[in-house]
Design a protein around this motif. Structure first.
Motif, short mmCIF file in Angstrom:
data_model
loop_
_atom_site.label_atom_id
_atom_site.label_comp_id
_atom_site.label_asym_id
_atom_site.label_seq_id
_atom_site.Cartn_x
_atom_site.Cartn_y
_atom_site.Cartn_z
N UNK A 1 41.72 43.87 38.33
CA UNK A 1 42.91 43.60 37.18
C UNK A 1 43.65 42.62 37.55
N UNK A 2 43.02 41.08 37.51
CA UNK A 2 43.37 39.82 37.77
C UNK A 2 43.62 39.00 36.69
N UNK A 3 42.88 39.62 35.50
CA UNK A 3 42.73 39.00 34.19
C UNK A 3 42.21 37.68 34.21
N UNK A 4 40.95 37.67 34.90
CA UNK A 4 40.02 36.53 35.15
C UNK A 4 39.64 36.13 33.65
N UNK A 5 38.98 36.85 32.97
CA UNK A 5 38.34 36.29 31.78
C UNK A 5 36.76 35.71 32.08
N UNK A 6 36.34 35.23 31.12
CA UNK A 6 34.98 34.62 31.21
C UNK A 6 35.06 33.35 32.02
N UNK A 7 36.02 32.25 31.86
CA UNK A 7 35.99 31.20 32.51
C UNK A 7 36.49 31.35 33.98
N UNK A 8 37.22 32.42 34.23
CA UNK A 8 37.61 32.81 35.63
C UNK A 8 36.42 33.20 36.43
N UNK A 9 35.64 34.09 35.70
CA UNK A 9 34.42 34.42 36.15
C UNK A 9 33.46 33.40 36.48
N UNK A 10 33.35 32.35 35.46
CA UNK A 10 32.45 30.99 36.05
C UNK A 10 32.92 30.48 37.31
N UNK A 11 34.28 30.19 37.49
CA UNK A 11 34.85 29.46 38.56
C UNK A 11 34.70 30.54 39.91
#
Length: 583
Positions: free
Chosen positions: A177-187
């Protein structure tokens, strides 16, 4: 054999290949296990089936924590035509070279056709363990991992999550529940490609979506350290699950995968099944709260027939029923690896229980089975208990939230009482199931004779009805009047009463479920009154009591009550008039 050698051999025979670096691990370990224990039928081996410390020409180096070891291998003759270039060479011992290993891997030879090397022995190097890393080295390593992650965030135009950047050298990272989103997942994926520290990663509820799953999949092709991955509640969809499964089919590192709550449908079932068919390293697969249906259940169930390595499977809160339920139940007759199976909150009903009844008597590995809320009526329970009666290995059976009456609960306990003395059943969970005093008496006997914990709901005693009759609460009173008076006393609305008995939330319950529900809340009704009440409530004769019928009955009761009140007022007024006239 000293302790160090013994630990090494235990790891090899257990199939622990995490640190084997210089050989084709999958083929090698399979050969080690088969040659030392039972040679494969149809394969010609070199005859070296016992351990030997004599050095051979062909060796491979294996990491063993701080130490290393050499495995000694000999050539085995191919048994069929269609030899690879490496197999056409001399049958004498040959050194293992990286080029030969890569060419062997590219050949993709079926293990059932060929086996190139036979394990003949091992020798552990008695090197001194290297000194632990200094604080400076640990700090430098931490900064290096952090720099990779922060650089990826800069290139993607997102803000780095400090919580993650400071924990990339820890074995377990939880980022729910950190709200990473798609770009956060890529990082995150970029940061973990060459990471050798993080072994468990939880990214639950981060809206990774399908593209985020693709980034995670790409990372898994390069990362061989990560063994636990939690991607639950990330809106991956079927396509995202397919991306993960394609990588998992060849992964040798992932042991635990959680894809629950991702709207995975039957279109992904074939890829999930492929993982179960070819991956021998996965131990736990969590797929609850998805949308696998009848076809998806059948596809996954077929794969369970050939998988003996998965130990935990959670398929709860899906839409599996009919043929899917039958195939999964039948698979337990031949599956010899699964220890925990959770199929609660599906629709296994009589079809699934009939299959389980035939298979459980043959299964020797399943320890825990959860069939809660699967519409198990008497006939389904009878089929299921046939298998339970003959099973010696199951330790926990959970049947919560099924339409089980006190008589059915008593039948279940009677079967357990008469089952084989060798039965290992230690927990029977009927937590919210109403039982009677007969059940309670038999339970005392069962608990005295064997070690078992039985969880159950309220106990309805026969004396309760006698007490109500003695107090005059029942008599010949209209059962509708008794019911609604009871509801008023307890502060319950019609919808509140129905919700207590309506497990699936469709605002309709069977007459038997409504009867058991009224008994569970101790409504003051006799058996005869209950029968009369159910006949009155089932106005359309379909065997169900629904919200509309209850509301109609409530309105009828209120009208009757109003008429009675008006009649009493009229009688009272007439009486008062006559009294005045007499005066």
């Amino acid at each position: 054999m000293d302790e160090e050698e013994k630990r090494f051999w235990d790891r090899i025979t257990a199939g622990d290949t995490a640190n084997i670096t210089a050989v084709n691990t999958k083929n090698l370990v399979a050969d080690i296990k088969s040659d030392v224990q039972t040679p494969k039928r149809g394969h010609k081996t070199s005859g070296a089936k016992k351990l030997s410390t004599a050095r051979e020409q062909t060796t491979a180096t294996v990491g063993l924590g701080a130490r290393q070891a050499s495995l000694y291998l000999s050539r085995a003759s191919p048994t069929k035509q269609g030899k690879t270039p490496s197999q056409c060479q001399s049958k004498e011992l040959q050194p293992l070279a990286p080029s030969r290993l890569s060419s062997w891997k590219k050949d993709s030879i079926n293990e059932d056709m060929y086996r190139q090397f036979t394990f003949t022995g091992y020798d552990i190097m008695k090197d001194e363990a290297p000194k632990p890393a200094t604080a400076e080295k640990k700090l430098a390593e931490k900064q290096r991992y952090r720099a990779v992650y922060e650089d990826a965030c800069r290139q993607l135009g997102i803000i780095p999550v400090t919580y993650l950047s400071t924990r990339l050298t820890e074995p377990r990272v939880v980022m729910n529940s950190h709200g990473l989103g798609t770009k956060g997942a890529q990082a995150v994926a970029v940061a973990l490609v060459n990471n050798t520290k993080v072994m468990s990663l939880s990214l639950e509820d981060n809206w990774l979506e399908e593209d985020g799953a693709a980034f995670m999949s790409e990372m898994l092709t390069e990362n061989f350290t990560l063994s636990e991955l939690n991607l639950a509640e990330n809106h991956l969809g079927s396509n995202g699950a397919i991306s993960i499964c394609k990588v998992l089919a060849t992964s040798e590192s992932i042991r635990v995968l959680n894809l629950s709550g991702n709207n995975i449908q039957d279109s992904a079932a074939q890829h999930i099944a492929q993982v179960l068919k070819v991956n021998i390293y996965l131990r736990e697969l969590i797929l609850h709260h998805n949308k696998l249906g009848e076809d998806g259940g059948a596809t996954v169930g077929s794969a369970l027939r050939v998988n003996d390595s998965l130990e935990v499977l959670d398929l709860s809160w899906n839409h599996i029923r009919g043929r899917g339920a039958r195939v999964i139940g039948a698979a337990m007759a031949v599956n010899q690896g699964l220890k925990t199976l959770d199929v609660s909150w599906n629709g296994f009903a009589i079809e699934g229980c009939e299959a389980f009844g035939r298979s459980l008597g043959k299964n020797k590995t399943l320890l825990e089975l959860d069939l809660s809320n699967n519409r198990l009526h008497l006939d389904a329970i009878k089929h299921l208990m046939k298998g339970i009666k003959d099973n010696k290995y199951l330790t926990r059976l959970k049947l919560v939230s099924n339409p089980i009456t006190p008589k059915i609960a008593l039948f279940i306990l009677e079967v357990i009482d008469k089952s084989t003395p060798l039965s290992e059943l230690a927990v029977l969970d009927l937590s919210n199931i109403v039982v009677d005093d007969e059940f309670e008496k038999l339970l005392e006997k069962v608990e005295a004779e064997r070690s078992i914990i039985v969880k159950h709901g309220p106990v309805i005693r026969k004396k309760t009805i006698r007490e109500y009759a003695k107090d005059g609460a029942m008599g010949n009173t209209d059962p509708l009047e008794v019911l609604f008076k009871f509801m008023n006393k307890e502060g319950m609305r019609v919808i509140d009463l129905l919700k207590r008995f309506d497990a699936d939330g469709n605002h309709s319950v069977s007459k038997e479920e409504f009867r058991e529900g009224l008994i569970s809340v101790e409504a003051p009704l006799t058996g005869g009154q209950l029968d009369d009440l159910l006949d009155k409530l089932d106005m359309d004769g379909d065997g169900e009591v629904d919200l509309t019928e209850l509301m109609t009955a409530s309105q009828q009761y209120k009208r009757k009550l109003l008429k009675k009140k008006l009649k009493m007022q009229k009688v009272k007024a007439v009486a008062e008039f006559l009294d005045d006239d007499d005066q």
